[in-house]
Scaffold this motif. Structure first.
Motif, mmCIF file in Angstrom:
data_model
loop_
_atom_site.group_PDB
_atom_site.id
_atom_site.type_symbol
_atom_site.label_atom_id
_atom_site.label_comp_id
_atom_site.label_asym_id
_atom_site.label_seq_id
_atom_site.Cartn_x
_atom_site.Cartn_y
_atom_site.Cartn_z
ATOM 1 N N MET A 1 -27.998 -61.329 40.353
ATOM 2 C CA MET A 1 -26.678 -61.464 40.918
ATOM 3 C C MET A 1 -25.652 -61.280 39.791
ATOM 4 S SD MET A 1 -25.140 -64.729 42.971
ATOM 5 C CE MET A 1 -24.989 -64.217 44.651
ATOM 6 N N PRO A 2 -24.639 -60.425 39.994
ATOM 7 C CA PRO A 2 -23.657 -60.196 38.939
ATOM 8 C C PRO A 2 -22.787 -61.431 38.722
ATOM 9 C CG PRO A 2 -23.073 -58.962 40.925
ATOM 10 C CD PRO A 2 -24.405 -59.605 41.165
ATOM 11 N N GLU A 3 -22.300 -61.551 37.485
ATOM 12 C CA GLU A 3 -21.444 -62.694 37.163
ATOM 13 C C GLU A 3 -20.098 -62.572 37.855
ATOM 14 O OE1 GLU A 3 -19.501 -64.754 33.270
ATOM 15 O OE2 GLU A 3 -21.525 -63.937 33.097
ATOM 16 N N GLU A 4 -19.589 -63.700 38.295
ATOM 17 C CA GLU A 4 -18.306 -63.762 38.989
ATOM 18 C C GLU A 4 -17.169 -63.410 38.019
ATOM 19 O OE1 GLU A 4 -16.047 -67.017 41.816
ATOM 20 O OE2 GLU A 4 -17.725 -67.668 40.594
ATOM 21 N N PRO A 5 -16.169 -62.619 38.478
ATOM 22 C CA PRO A 5 -15.025 -62.299 37.611
ATOM 23 C C PRO A 5 -14.279 -63.571 37.210
ATOM 24 C CG PRO A 5 -14.959 -61.007 39.652
ATOM 25 C CD PRO A 5 -16.063 -62.004 39.792
ATOM 26 N N LYS A 6 -13.792 -63.572 35.972
ATOM 27 C CA LYS A 6 -13.090 -64.745 35.454
ATOM 28 C C LYS A 6 -11.708 -64.353 34.956
ATOM 29 C CE LYS A 6 -17.165 -67.206 34.652
ATOM 30 N NZ LYS A 6 -17.602 -68.471 34.711
ATOM 31 N N THR A 7 -10.810 -65.328 34.965
ATOM 32 C CA THR A 7 -9.468 -65.169 34.437
ATOM 33 C C THR A 7 -9.363 -66.025 33.187
ATOM 34 O OG1 THR A 7 -8.534 -64.776 36.619
ATOM 35 C CG2 THR A 7 -7.004 -65.508 34.915
ATOM 36 N N VAL A 8 -8.829 -65.441 32.123
ATOM 37 C CA VAL A 8 -8.660 -66.147 30.859
ATOM 38 C C VAL A 8 -7.358 -66.940 30.916
ATOM 39 C CG1 VAL A 8 -8.371 -65.901 28.365
ATOM 40 C CG2 VAL A 8 -9.913 -64.371 29.599
#
Length: 101
Positions: A1-8
């Motif tokens: 499963m691909p990693e969830e997009p994150k906001t810095v």
């Protein structure tokens, strides 16, 4: 499963290093709730101490269940929004009050 997009998320405080990465879906939900709460407060600003409760009131039950700590996420998103210039603190006012930047 691909990693969830994150906001810095960054902080405006001097003397602090590093960033915090928050899943983008959580960041977007909290950001929208913060903006809504501050807009409703108007030119007098929203007291920072009220912000977590205001955010909680604006999120769905499902969002709250998947968020984790409302206070921690609210503070992290709020600090980044200050860095981005979306919101700001009313100058020379204590306790801290927030307005749209």
């Amino acid at each position: 499963m691909p990693e969830e997009p994150k906001t810095v998320c960054r902080t405006p405080a001097t003397g602090r290093s590093g960033t915090t990465n928050i899943p983008t879906r959580k960041y977007d939900a909290v950001r929208a709730a913060v903006l809504s709460a501050i807009k409703v407060a108007g030119v007098q600003g929203l007291p920072f101490k009220n912000l977590p409760d205001e955010v909680k009131a604006r999120l769905s039950g499902d969002q709250l269940a998947r968020l984790g700590s409302v206070g921690w996420h609210t503070t992290s998103v709020k600090l980044n929004m200050e860095v981005e210039g979306e919101i700001k603190r009313l100058p020379k006012v204590t306790p801290q009050r927030l307005i749209i930047g």
